[in-house]
Design an enzyme around this catalytic site. Structure first.
Site, PDB file in Angstrom:
ATOM      1  N   ASN A  60       0.736  -0.998   0.007  1.00 40.88           N
ATOM      2  CA  ASN A  60       0.217   0.110  -0.010  1.00 40.88           C
ATOM      3  C   ASN A  60       0.904   1.116   0.038  1.00 40.88           C
ATOM      4  OD1 ASN A  60      -1.902   2.092   0.406  1.00 40.88           O
ATOM      5  ND2 ASN A  60      -2.655   1.227   2.470  1.00 40.88           N
ATOM      6  N   ARG A  82      -2.838  -2.170  -3.568  1.00 44.15           N
ATOM      7  CA  ARG A  82      -4.026  -1.438  -3.311  1.00 44.15           C
ATOM      8  C   ARG A  82      -4.007  -0.298  -4.292  1.00 44.15           C
ATOM      9  NH1 ARG A  82      -4.256   4.065   0.195  1.00 44.15           N
ATOM     10  NH2 ARG A  82      -6.390   4.693  -0.212  1.00 44.15           N
ATOM     11  N   ASP A 136      -9.777   0.760  -4.498  1.00 46.98           N
ATOM     12  CA  ASP A 136     -10.612   1.405  -3.541  1.00 46.98           C
ATOM     13  C   ASP A 136     -12.169   1.653  -4.325  1.00 46.98           C
ATOM     14  OD1 ASP A 136      -9.677   1.447  -1.101  1.00 46.98           O
ATOM     15  OD2 ASP A 136      -8.380   3.381  -1.531  1.00 46.98           O
ATOM     16  N   HIS A 138     -14.368   7.064   7.311  1.00 43.30           N
ATOM     17  CA  HIS A 138     -13.045   6.780   7.114  1.00 43.30           C
ATOM     18  C   HIS A 138     -12.321   7.932   7.315  1.00 43.30           C
ATOM     19  CE1 HIS A 138      -9.415   4.811   5.305  1.00 43.30           C
ATOM     20  NE2 HIS A 138      -9.224   6.195   4.850  1.00 43.30           N
ATOM     21  N   LEU A 139     -11.724   8.072   8.452  1.00 43.91           N
ATOM     22  CA  LEU A 139     -11.202   9.468   8.809  1.00 43.91           C
ATOM     23  C   LEU A 139      -9.877   9.462   9.156  1.00 43.91           C
ATOM     24  CD1 LEU A 139     -13.855  10.502  11.739  1.00 43.91           C
ATOM     25  CD2 LEU A 139     -13.736  10.758   9.407  1.00 43.91           C
ATOM     26  N   GLY A 156      -6.904  11.791   4.413  1.00 43.39           N
ATOM     27  CA  GLY A 156      -8.216  11.587   3.655  1.00 43.39           C
ATOM     28  C   GLY A 156      -9.194  10.930   4.040  1.00 43.39           C
ATOM     29  N   MET A 195      -4.357  16.833  12.312  1.00 40.16           N
ATOM     30  CA  MET A 195      -5.411  17.100  13.378  1.00 40.16           C
ATOM     31  C   MET A 195      -4.838  16.968  14.668  1.00 40.16           C
ATOM     32  SD  MET A 195      -8.246  17.927  11.970  1.00 40.16           S
ATOM     33  CE  MET A 195      -9.368  17.974  13.399  1.00 40.16           C
TER      34      MET A 195
END
Length: 295
Positions: A8, A95, A152, A210-211, A214, A286
């Protein structure tokens, strides 16, 4: 023992996991994680018991940034050859962020498949180039092994035309301009895990978030995607680390006309300068923003 290495790739990261195959439930043997590849790379290797096998900063100072994903994968394969030679690598799993309309199931990649995936780079410029770069790296490092891609977008192929189509002239819809949805591998995994907890999960309606850098949301009914906050590209929907999320198309036209922003400048703005980075003027992370707010 036969294994498959699942890869990935992000714009500045690389994650790999070595899985046993041929069992009812695949089990990971080693997990590799490279972070901060373009600046000061850090590598961690964790075994199947959750124990750290390696934690270090590889010396990539002399490696051009465009070649660091290749160098990182080469390091992973070299480590496996040295420390896990009892495991026979039989395939690579990848992926891929965008599969377009052509790919709605896992695929053993051919040259024509890769050529088609390259055409989708403008729809996922932060991810698709690195996904394809690692495919090329695998071909060079182990040319005889098959490469299997999971997308995805494939989880969202169950959405109806009513949800997927924009209110545009039909000629554009038929050309492939539609809502695709993303983060589908994450949603599929979470849906599967919910099913392991309770059989009722397959019969209820769920909203999954999904946080991360992205972010998106997906409405799921009876285990199938029925709506997603992301659309034609992975810049739509929720505000993200550096992506603006949902925005009035008129804003884009206004920026183009009144600030003289061309296509490249607009793409950089909405993908790399907006979101939490743009709002805060400080960071896209964040946790960092929360810490600065509390000081």
């Amino acid at each position: 023992m036969q294994t498959i290495l699942v890869i990935n790739a992000g714009s500045s990261s690389l994650k790999c996991t070595l899985f046993r195959t041929g069992q009812l439930q695949e089990k990971s043997i080693y997990r590799f994680k490279f972070s901060n590849l373009l600046l000061k790379p850090h590598l961690s290797i964790v075994d199947e018991n959750g124990l750290d096998r390696v934690t270090k900063q590889p010396d990539f100072a002399s490696v051009p940034k465009t070649e660091r994903h290749h160098a990182a994968l080469d390091l992973v394969l070299s480590w496996l050859n040295t420390h896990a030679s009892q495991f026979k690598l039989t395939a690579f799993g990848h992926r891929i962020v965008h599969g377009g309309r052509q790919f709605n199931a896992p695929q053993i990649l051919s040259k024509s498949d890769i050529a088609h995936l390259k055409e989708l780079i403008p729809l996922a410029p932060l991810h698709q180039p690195y996904n394809l770069l690692l495919i090329d790296c695998c071909k060079k490092l182990a040319p005889n092994l098959p490469q299997i891609a999971c997308f995805d977008t494939m989880f969202h192929h169950t959405q109806t035309d009513l949800e997927r189509h924009y209110a545009l002239p039909r000629q554009y819809t038929e050309a492939g301009i539609q809502r695709y949805g993303f983060h589908g591998l994450s949603y599929e995994y979470i849906t599967h895990q919910l099913g392991q907890i309770t059989h009722k999960a397959c019969h209820i309606k769920t909203v999954i978030c999904h946080l991360g850098a992205g972010s998106s949301m997906c409405a799921i009914s009876q285990g199938k995607s029925i709506a997603s906050s992301m659309g034609f590209t992975a810049v739509d929907g929720l505000p993200m680390g550096t992506r603006c999320g949902n925005i009035d198309p008129g804003v884009i036209l206004y920026l183009q006309r009144h600030y003289n922003l061309d296509c490249d400048a607009l793409e950089h703005l909405i993908y790399s300068e907006s979101g939490w980075l743009g709002v805060s003027g400080e960071s896209s992370d964040m946790l960092s923003l929360k810490r600065s707010q509390s000081t």
